[in-house]
Design a protein around this motif. Sequence first.
Motif, PDB file in Angstrom:
ATOM      1  N   ASP A 109       0.844  -1.194   0.000  1.00  0.00           N
ATOM      2  CA  ASP A 109       0.000   0.000   0.000  1.00  0.00           C
ATOM      3  C   ASP A 109       0.882   1.249   0.000  1.00  0.00           C
ATOM      4  OD1 ASP A 109      -2.123   1.752   0.203  1.00  0.00           O
ATOM      5  OD2 ASP A 109      -2.237   1.582   2.403  1.00  0.00           O
ATOM      6  N   PHE A 110       1.914   1.207   0.840  1.00  0.00           N
ATOM      7  CA  PHE A 110       2.806   2.369   0.899  1.00  0.00           C
ATOM      8  C   PHE A 110       3.493   2.585  -0.441  1.00  0.00           C
ATOM      9  CE2 PHE A 110       6.930   4.400   1.660  1.00  0.00           C
ATOM     10  CZ  PHE A 110       6.515   5.558   2.302  1.00  0.00           C
ATOM     11  N   TYR A 111       3.992   1.488  -0.987  1.00  0.00           N
ATOM     12  CA  TYR A 111       4.751   1.580  -2.234  1.00  0.00           C
ATOM     13  C   TYR A 111       3.879   2.093  -3.374  1.00  0.00           C
ATOM     14  CZ  TYR A 111       8.333   0.446  -5.655  1.00  0.00           C
ATOM     15  OH  TYR A 111       9.287   0.541  -6.631  1.00  0.00           O
ATOM     16  N   ALA A 112       2.649   1.592  -3.410  1.00  0.00           N
ATOM     17  CA  ALA A 112       1.778   1.939  -4.536  1.00  0.00           C
ATOM     18  C   ALA A 112       1.125   3.311  -4.368  1.00  0.00           C
ATOM     19  CB  ALA A 112       0.699   0.864  -4.701  1.00  0.00           C
ATOM     20  N   ASN A 113       0.776   3.648  -3.125  1.00  0.00           N
ATOM     21  CA  ASN A 113      -0.082   4.822  -2.945  1.00  0.00           C
ATOM     22  C   ASN A 113       0.509   5.987  -2.158  1.00  0.00           C
ATOM     23  OD1 ASN A 113      -2.146   3.291  -4.245  1.00  0.00           O
ATOM     24  ND2 ASN A 113      -2.488   2.230  -2.293  1.00  0.00           N
ATOM     25  N   ALA A 170      14.491   2.764   5.949  1.00  0.00           N
ATOM     26  CA  ALA A 170      14.195   2.225   7.280  1.00  0.00           C
ATOM     27  C   ALA A 170      12.698   1.994   7.432  1.00  0.00           C
ATOM     28  CB  ALA A 170      14.689   3.191   8.356  1.00  0.00           C
ATOM     29  N   LEU A 171      11.922   2.979   6.997  1.00  0.00           N
ATOM     30  CA  LEU A 171      10.475   2.856   7.131  1.00  0.00           C
ATOM     31  C   LEU A 171       9.942   1.654   6.353  1.00  0.00           C
ATOM     32  CD1 LEU A 171       7.663   3.774   7.908  1.00  0.00           C
ATOM     33  CD2 LEU A 171       7.680   5.320   5.948  1.00  0.00           C
ATOM     34  N   MET A 172      10.381   1.512   5.120  1.00  0.00           N
ATOM     35  CA  MET A 172       9.841   0.431   4.292  1.00  0.00           C
ATOM     36  C   MET A 172      10.223  -0.936   4.846  1.00  0.00           C
ATOM     37  SD  MET A 172      10.148   2.230   0.569  1.00  0.00           S
ATOM     38  CE  MET A 172       9.259   0.962  -0.314  1.00  0.00           C
ATOM     39  N   VAL A 173      11.413  -0.995   5.437  1.00  0.00           N
ATOM     40  CA  VAL A 173      11.841  -2.246   6.039  1.00  0.00           C
ATOM     41  C   VAL A 173      10.977  -2.552   7.268  1.00  0.00           C
ATOM     42  CG1 VAL A 173      13.737  -3.323   7.280  1.00  0.00           C
ATOM     43  CG2 VAL A 173      14.185  -2.126   5.138  1.00  0.00           C
ATOM     44  N   MET A 174      10.648  -1.515   8.023  1.00  0.00           N
ATOM     45  CA  MET A 174       9.791  -1.724   9.193  1.00  0.00           C
ATOM     46  C   MET A 174       8.394  -2.167   8.767  1.00  0.00           C
ATOM     47  SD  MET A 174      11.002   1.085  12.038  1.00  0.00           S
ATOM     48  CE  MET A 174      10.681   2.586  11.133  1.00  0.00           C
ATOM     49  N   LEU A 175       7.943  -1.666   7.625  1.00  0.00           N
ATOM     50  CA  LEU A 175       6.618  -2.077   7.142  1.00  0.00           C
ATOM     51  C   LEU A 175       6.588  -3.573   6.812  1.00  0.00           C
ATOM     52  CD1 LEU A 175       5.547   0.979   4.930  1.00  0.00           C
ATOM     53  CD2 LEU A 175       4.813   0.390   7.259  1.00  0.00           C
ATOM     54  N   ILE A 176       7.717  -4.092   6.356  1.00  0.00           N
ATOM     55  CA  ILE A 176       7.768  -5.536   6.094  1.00  0.00           C
ATOM     56  C   ILE A 176       7.563  -6.312   7.400  1.00  0.00           C
ATOM     57  CG2 ILE A 176       9.170  -7.462   5.219  1.00  0.00           C
ATOM     58  CD1 ILE A 176      10.570  -5.503   3.377  1.00  0.00           C
ATOM     59  N   ALA A 177       8.154  -5.792   8.478  1.00  0.00           N
ATOM     60  CA  ALA A 177       7.948  -6.434   9.780  1.00  0.00           C
ATOM     61  C   ALA A 177       6.462  -6.452  10.124  1.00  0.00           C
ATOM     62  CB  ALA A 177       8.745  -5.714  10.860  1.00  0.00           C
ATOM     63  N   LEU A 178       5.815  -5.317   9.926  1.00  0.00           N
ATOM     64  CA  LEU A 178       4.379  -5.230  10.204  1.00  0.00           C
ATOM     65  C   LEU A 178       3.587  -6.226   9.362  1.00  0.00           C
ATOM     66  CD1 LEU A 178       5.215  -2.827  11.868  1.00  0.00           C
ATOM     67  CD2 LEU A 178       3.550  -1.409  10.662  1.00  0.00           C
ATOM     68  N   ASP A 179       3.981  -6.332   8.120  1.00  0.00           N
ATOM     69  CA  ASP A 179       3.306  -7.274   7.223  1.00  0.00           C
ATOM     70  C   ASP A 179       3.365  -8.705   7.731  1.00  0.00           C
ATOM     71  OD1 ASP A 179       2.307  -5.595   5.286  1.00  0.00           O
ATOM     72  OD2 ASP A 179       4.126  -5.640   4.063  1.00  0.00           O
ATOM     73  N   ASN A 180       4.399  -8.981   8.510  1.00  0.00           N
ATOM     74  CA  ASN A 180       4.558 -10.337   9.029  1.00  0.00           C
ATOM     75  C   ASN A 180       4.081 -10.475  10.463  1.00  0.00           C
ATOM     76  OD1 ASN A 180       6.237 -12.170   6.966  1.00  0.00           O
ATOM     77  ND2 ASN A 180       6.844 -10.028   6.730  1.00  0.00           N
ATOM     78  N   GLY A 181       3.327  -9.475  10.905  1.00  0.00           N
ATOM     79  CA  GLY A 181       2.739  -9.558  12.235  1.00  0.00           C
ATOM     80  C   GLY A 181       3.675  -9.159  13.366  1.00  0.00           C
ATOM     81  N   PHE A 182       4.758  -8.464  13.026  1.00  0.00           N
ATOM     82  CA  PHE A 182       5.709  -8.060  14.056  1.00  0.00           C
ATOM     83  C   PHE A 182       5.672  -6.551  14.298  1.00  0.00           C
ATOM     84  CE2 PHE A 182       7.338 -12.118  12.687  1.00  0.00           C
ATOM     85  CZ  PHE A 182       7.803 -12.680  13.866  1.00  0.00           C
ATOM     86  N   GLN A 183       6.288  -6.167  15.422  1.00  0.00           N
ATOM     87  CA  GLN A 183       6.465  -4.748  15.707  1.00  0.00           C
ATOM     88  C   GLN A 183       7.873  -4.328  15.282  1.00  0.00           C
ATOM     89  OE1 GLN A 183       5.445  -5.958  19.702  1.00  0.00           O
ATOM     90  NE2 GLN A 183       4.108  -4.161  19.906  1.00  0.00           N
ATOM     91  N   ALA A 184       8.072  -3.017  15.212  1.00  0.00           N
ATOM     92  CA  ALA A 184       9.378  -2.516  14.785  1.00  0.00           C
ATOM     93  C   ALA A 184       9.800  -1.358  15.673  1.00  0.00           C
ATOM     94  CB  ALA A 184       9.313  -2.061  13.327  1.00  0.00           C
TER      95      ALA A 184
END
Length: 700
Positions: A260-264, A307-321
């Motif tokens: 979502d971040f990447y696209a929008n 850094a932000l986009m990498v943290m979003l990947i964590a969120l995508d996998n159900g983790f916190q960052a």
Amino acid sequence: MNNLLDNKIEFLKGVGPKRAAILNKELNIYTYNDLLNYFPFRHIDKSRIYNVTEIDNDNIYYQIAGRIDNIKSFGSPRLTRITANLTDETGTIELVWFKGLKWIKTRFLPNQKYLLFGKASSFNNKFNFVHPDIEDFNPDDFTQGESLQGVYNTTEMMKTQGLGTKSIAKLVKTLLFQVKESIQEVFPKYILEKETLISRSAAYFNIHLPSDPHQLQLSVNRLKFEEHFFFQLQLLHNKKNRELYVKGYPFKVVGKYFNDFYANHLPFPLTNAQKRVIREIRQDLGAGTQMNRLLQGDVGSGKTIVALMVMLIALDNGFQAALMAPTEILAAQHLDTIQKLLENMPVEIALLTGSTKARQRKIIHEGLQSSKLQILIGTHALIEENVQFKQLGITVIDEQHRFGVAQRARMQEKHDIPPHILVMTATPIPRTLAMTQYGDLNNSRIDEMPPGRKMVETRHLYQNQRLQMIGFLKKQIGYGRQIYIVYPLIRESEKLDLINLMEGYESLLRDFPEPDYRICMVHGQMKAADKDFEMQRFVKGQAHIMVATTVIEVGVNIPNASVMVIEHADRFGLSQLHQLRGRVGRGADQSYCLLMTDFKLTAEAKRRMATMVRTNDGFEIAEVDLQLRGPGETQGTRQSGQIEFKLGNLLQDEKLIKYVRHLVNQILDDDPQLLKPDNQILKSHFEKIFKKTFDWSRIS
Ligand code: ADP
Ligand code: MG
């Protein structure tokens, strides 16, 4: 036979307990092996006998042969000096002694030929030799094939005890003939052949007693290769060990947050370098082992969004960052930036620093426990406090210099499965250091600036160009820009520096009088509240000029500040100059950096100034910095000790290190535990020198 090299040095012929104690204490030599590895720091060429008339340099060691006469004594009643003449077929040269005079007086026979060896000195426009080495001339000496002699470092104390370089050379020679057969190879045949390395035993022999310069070179090459090889084996062993045995959360999916971040919501297209490092990081994150990656990128290269986009990947996998910054100001800035970037996305973010109020703190703790809070930004309060995440998947550390290895380790301890770690630094690390000091981390570089960024124009001005400088600053202020003027305070407590700063400030007040101009000042000896007040005047645009010490080095982002003047610029190191320059060039305007120095500069300082003027590329600057200052100074930040190579050289061996690292990687990829018969020899040497087992499964 195997243990011969482990013998105590005391037992070597010619050593004994007394000399052994000196060797222990002064040179750290305890065993035969230690002495074997005590390499000469240079060799002198004894292959050639010079004529007296050829002597034309006071920096070279010469060997000459001739008769000695005309011995004269000076001083009475106490002898203070003796001179003599040495004469060969071409001429005569003076010899001088100040010590051991009684002995010298009777030492030389008139018709005997002597061999002299020494460094010529120039005195009253004539060359002479002071305290040369002299032996009886023996023509047979020149057919024995030992033409290069090693010169060994010894201490003053050792010399007084009769353990000078010659004695060491003699001991080494005794040793070599005794242990020649016991020096075992540590490389398998396939490596020796592929790399065309000479045998270890030949290398040790010839580094001490080379028959010619070519042999010496081959020996140095071989031993240097070995040194880098086992160093890399250790680093990559650690790294692979982690990759194979330390579990990490596999971030298998890239899901709605990232996409979502990447696209929008991406505010600008990513640079190729940003895309590349995100790919590199994603690969680590998916591997199922813990990521330990260093992300280097100059100031302004756009690390935050990575850094932000990498943290979003964590969120995508159900983790916190978590995102950690070195100061509260920077943490608050990160919060601000990231909140704006995620404005229209349902992500819960909070800020935790030392000054977060108890009530807010409680809310944060609850949010972390319930997983409602997804991204936590802060200072080291993040790790120092009793902060418990439900599922922390990744920690991003901005500006690794303020966080040591120890703090990183602490974060590991808090978790059974440690979170992934991404360390970001704006201080580019020279390639050789990245491969050695940081060789156990994975490495990513953002080596490209976002488009449209204007280079900061840099000039080097001398003090006599001050008026021009002031005129230039007035013009810039006229355009509405703001200016930093930085003074060196090497240590904030240094009085002289503070006086410099105050005088500079006062003269600026005369050059830029109120009310047309307003100047604020910040330095390390001010109270925090005053500092903050002055800083705010500049941030709000109420002051045109900020006079400061290096406290602004890691500081706030003021895009309207477009000129950086650095006073006494020669007193700053290159990386510091580069960091300071990074404070400007953040807005749309052309920015400038003016380096002010006296006219008289050391060659090294000139090179620093020229480098700054020539390039804005932090990586290039880091390489020059390494060359100028050496590896000990450039990265005084890593807490574990500096690497010391015996033969290896971080300044010269970049290609070799890269090659060796690649080779070691290949070997470990093919045989990670060194189980293949061919590799046994590597494994056992590794275990011997590092005194630890190579077997990973036994490491807890
Ligand atoms: P640093 O690497 O110093 O942390 P930042 O992440 O703060 O750099 O980025 C510096 C500035 O560049 C920010 O204003 C950011 O929005 C902008 N920026 C980052 N990446 C890009 C890009 N690909 N294109 C345009 N601007 C970018
Ligand atoms: Mg940054």
